[in-house]
Design a protein around this motif. Structure first.
Motif, PDB file in Angstrom:
ATOM      1  N   LEU A 198      -1.309   0.356  -9.651  1.00  0.00           N
ATOM      2  CA  LEU A 198      -1.150   1.801  -9.487  1.00  0.00           C
ATOM      3  C   LEU A 198      -1.935   2.609 -10.512  1.00  0.00           C
ATOM      4  O   LEU A 198      -2.017   3.837 -10.400  1.00  0.00           O
ATOM      5  CB  LEU A 198       0.336   2.191  -9.577  1.00  0.00           C
ATOM      6  N   SER A 246       3.612   8.089  -2.944  1.00  0.00           N
ATOM      7  CA  SER A 246       2.234   7.939  -2.500  1.00  0.00           C
ATOM      8  C   SER A 246       1.431   7.228  -3.580  1.00  0.00           C
ATOM      9  O   SER A 246       1.855   7.134  -4.731  1.00  0.00           O
ATOM     10  CB  SER A 246       1.612   9.315  -2.202  1.00  0.00           C
ATOM     11  N   LEU A 247       0.258   6.743  -3.190  1.00  0.00           N
ATOM     12  CA  LEU A 247      -0.619   6.071  -4.135  1.00  0.00           C
ATOM     13  C   LEU A 247      -1.367   7.096  -4.978  1.00  0.00           C
ATOM     14  O   LEU A 247      -1.837   8.107  -4.453  1.00  0.00           O
ATOM     15  CB  LEU A 247      -1.647   5.212  -3.384  1.00  0.00           C
ATOM     16  N   GLY A 265       2.713   2.631  -2.323  1.00  0.00           N
ATOM     17  CA  GLY A 265       2.808   3.404  -3.557  1.00  0.00           C
ATOM     18  C   GLY A 265       4.223   3.484  -4.088  1.00  0.00           C
ATOM     19  O   GLY A 265       4.462   3.967  -5.197  1.00  0.00           O
ATOM     20  N   CYS A 299      -6.428   4.923  -7.775  1.00  0.00           N
ATOM     21  CA  CYS A 299      -6.031   3.542  -8.052  1.00  0.00           C
ATOM     22  C   CYS A 299      -6.728   2.616  -7.059  1.00  0.00           C
ATOM     23  O   CYS A 299      -7.233   3.050  -6.018  1.00  0.00           O
ATOM     24  CB  CYS A 299      -4.515   3.382  -7.995  1.00  0.00           C
ATOM     25  N   SER A 304      -4.729   4.521 -12.295  1.00  0.00           N
ATOM     26  CA  SER A 304      -5.951   5.193 -11.845  1.00  0.00           C
ATOM     27  C   SER A 304      -6.900   5.484 -12.987  1.00  0.00           C
ATOM     28  O   SER A 304      -8.014   5.955 -12.773  1.00  0.00           O
ATOM     29  CB  SER A 304      -5.602   6.508 -11.136  1.00  0.00           C
ATOM     30  N   LEU A 329      -5.695   0.401  -4.919  1.00  0.00           N
ATOM     31  CA  LEU A 329      -5.136   0.326  -3.561  1.00  0.00           C
ATOM     32  C   LEU A 329      -5.515   1.556  -2.740  1.00  0.00           C
ATOM     33  O   LEU A 329      -5.793   1.455  -1.537  1.00  0.00           O
ATOM     34  CB  LEU A 329      -3.617   0.181  -3.627  1.00  0.00           C
ATOM     35  N   ALA A 330      -5.530   2.736  -3.376  1.00  0.00           N
ATOM     36  CA  ALA A 330      -5.893   3.953  -2.655  1.00  0.00           C
ATOM     37  C   ALA A 330      -7.343   3.913  -2.205  1.00  0.00           C
ATOM     38  O   ALA A 330      -7.670   4.303  -1.075  1.00  0.00           O
ATOM     39  CB  ALA A 330      -5.647   5.182  -3.542  1.00  0.00           C
ATOM     40  N   PHE A 375       0.808  -1.221   0.000  1.00  0.00           N
ATOM     41  CA  PHE A 375       0.000   0.000   0.000  1.00  0.00           C
ATOM     42  C   PHE A 375       0.843   1.274   0.000  1.00  0.00           C
ATOM     43  O   PHE A 375       0.290   2.372   0.064  1.00  0.00           O
ATOM     44  CB  PHE A 375      -0.933   0.014   1.216  1.00  0.00           C
ATOM     45  N   GLN A 390      -2.109  12.402  -5.909  1.00  0.00           N
ATOM     46  CA  GLN A 390      -1.558  11.460  -4.939  1.00  0.00           C
ATOM     47  C   GLN A 390      -2.355  11.504  -3.632  1.00  0.00           C
ATOM     48  O   GLN A 390      -2.901  12.530  -3.252  1.00  0.00           O
ATOM     49  CB  GLN A 390      -0.093  11.796  -4.636  1.00  0.00           C
TER      50      GLN A 390
END
Length: 499
Positions: A273, A309-310, A191, A314, A275, A316-317, A189, A282
């Motif tokens: 990753l 950062s993520l 990123g 995306c 988006s 995971l974010a 997580f 981010q």
């Protein structure tokens, strides 16, 4: 799908979790998810057909109306409830029984209600190109991606070592797993591509039930303790090799196993990753400490020097943001749960109005969003926090499915030309895949599971502290991934090229 012409021979065992069993159709890209219950209840139906239907419909509604809003519609496949012929279900149960892992057979498939959840088979995606190479699908259970910072946390170790890493020691000690996984969710997580690379490498080393690879809809790699049919790492890489020949043949003319592994992980990292936006914002995390686990094999200095950062949208974010609805930790949530329980003992008829068991509609979602920032002592605040915790627990236990379809030669040539025109090379080789990312396993967590979570939250850190994070005697040593590959004298440094 013609329900009146169902034949058990058209369906194969696909997998199962704690509460349901999944079968897939041999031709159509569909799966059926059927409920399970304790083997002790096999002689009698534990619930009526109407109750089973309602249970599955609640899963659909929760996914559609709650999780879809929080995680993003593009990641969600809610499915629909179907009513199957009972004879078909009984014959199907007999057929798949011998294919089930032994440790799962303490529960049996529901053969009484005929109710099931019909979903697309994401391991065999419908957006296939005219290539002869079957699609790949990778299933990841990412688990909780942050450390708690709530003032209610009583054990300092919980703010330093993540729940997953501590739980690994407890599971090995209790005999659940023979070998510890070195995977740390906080690395995935983060990123940061280097941390994510090592997280996925550790998932491949020790998949347990957190990592699977499907090829053409068939599971070829996963936990060997669950099935003896899965490949070892070297054999897996031979399966993956044809997917990466095209881009590398221009450079090396020969593919080492380490190159295949690096390329596979890099494609997977890029998909996680992505988006879908050209300009990616981010996600700001709440302080460095919440993203660094002291049990991770990566050094703190390395993590600090490669901070990233993520991208905001995306997969995971979106999952991490939903997980962080648990901002009190179970230690802060449990007194609020008790407040709700005392209220319901005095006013049992309010259980429905407070939506403790659903329905999962817009009103439920509104309760999540309108929760006061501070505890005003009200039952409404306590209920909203309990609901937020349940949603966060679903996000902590979900699965990510990444479907990879090899591009045609023409598409790869166009991709190379486009990257050259834009001056943007994500790697030294064209990616060569179309991909889709989905989120599964979004069932609502019942309120009555909270006391169990509270007890577990005491046991896991206590055991970790008592053993100083050491594994018990008799546990198997971990196996380094590169040790399992052929002994190639090759520089295995991973280079990510800037865009």
């Amino acid at each position: 799908m013609e329900l009146d012409k169902m034949d058990e021979n058209d369906w194969n065992y696909h997998g199962e979790g704690n509460k349901s069993l999944v079968v897939s159709h041999v031709q159509n890209s569909r799966v059926l998810r059927l409920l399970k219950y304790s083997a002790e209840d096999c002689e009698n139906a534990p619930q009526t057909t109407e109750q089973a239907f309602r249970q599955i419909q609640d899963i659909v509604d929760f996914s559609n109306n709650v999780m879809s809003s929080l995680l993003g519609e593009r990641f969600i496949h809610s499915g629909e409830v179907v009513k199957l012929p009972l004879e078909f279900v009984r014959q199907l149960s007999i057929k798949v029984q011998h294919q089930r892992p032994g440790w799962r057979c303490d529960k049996v498939m529901d053969i009484y209600s005929g109710c099931a959840l019909c979903l697309p088979n994401l391991t065999f995606p419908s957006f296939q190109h005219s290539t002869h190479t079957p699609p790949l699908c990778i299933e990841i259970k990412p688990k909780c991606g942050f450390l708690p910072s709530s003032r209610h946390v009583s054990k300092d170790i919980k703010t330093k070592v993540c729940r997953f890493c501590m739980h690994q020691h407890y599971k090995v000690a209790s005999g659940k797993w023979k070998r510890e996984s070195q995977y740390c969710p906080l690395d995935l997580f983060s990123g940061n591509k280097q941390r994510m690379y090592f997280a996925i490498k550790h998932l491949i080393e020790e998949p347990q039930n957190n990592f699977k690879i499907f090829k053409g809809g068939q599971c070829i790699y996963g936990d060997k303790e669950s099935s003896g049919d899965f490949l070892d790492v070297s054999s897996l890489l031979q399966h993956l090799r044809p997917y990466f020949l095209y881009g590398n043949s221009r450079i090396n003319g020969h593919l080492t196993n380490k190159t295949v592994l690096n390329d596979f992980i890099q494609v997977l990292v890029n998909a996680l990753l992505s988006s879908g936006e050209e300009r990616e914002e981010q996600v700001e995390r709440g302080g460095e400490g919440r993203s660094i686990c002291e049990a991770s094999l990566l050094t703190r200095e390395l993590i600090r020097n490669s901070a990233q950062s993520l991208p905001r949208d995306c997969v995971l974010a979106r999952i991490l943001q939903t997980q962080m609805l648990d901002n009190l930790d179970i230690e802060g949530l449990f007194p609020l749960y008790n407040r709700v329980q005392r209220h319901l003992e005095n006013f049992p008829k309010e259980r429905s109005a407070l939506q403790m068991d659903g329905p999962y509609d817009e009103a439920f979602l509104e309760k999540l969003h309108k929760c006061p920032a501070d505890d005003d002592g009200s039952i409404e605040y306590a209920v909203a926090k309990v609901h937020q915790y349940r949603v966060a627990m679903t996000a902590k236990d979900c699965s990510i499915m990444v479907s990879l379809v090899p591009s045609t030669v023409e598409e790869q040539d166009e991709g190379v030309s486009r990257q050259r025109r834009q001056g943007a090379f994500h790697s030294s080789r064209p990616p060569g895949f179309s991909f889709s990312v989905s989120i599964l396993d979004l069932d609502p967590k019942p309120c009555d599971s909270i006391p169990h979570q509270h007890r577990l939250d005491h046991k896991i850190p206590s055991y970790y502290l008592r053993t100083n994070g050491a594994l018990p005697k008799g546990s198997l040593p971990r196996q380094g991934l590169y040790m399992a590959l052929d002994r190639e004298r090759e520089d295995c440094t991973l280079h990510f090229h800037p865009v």
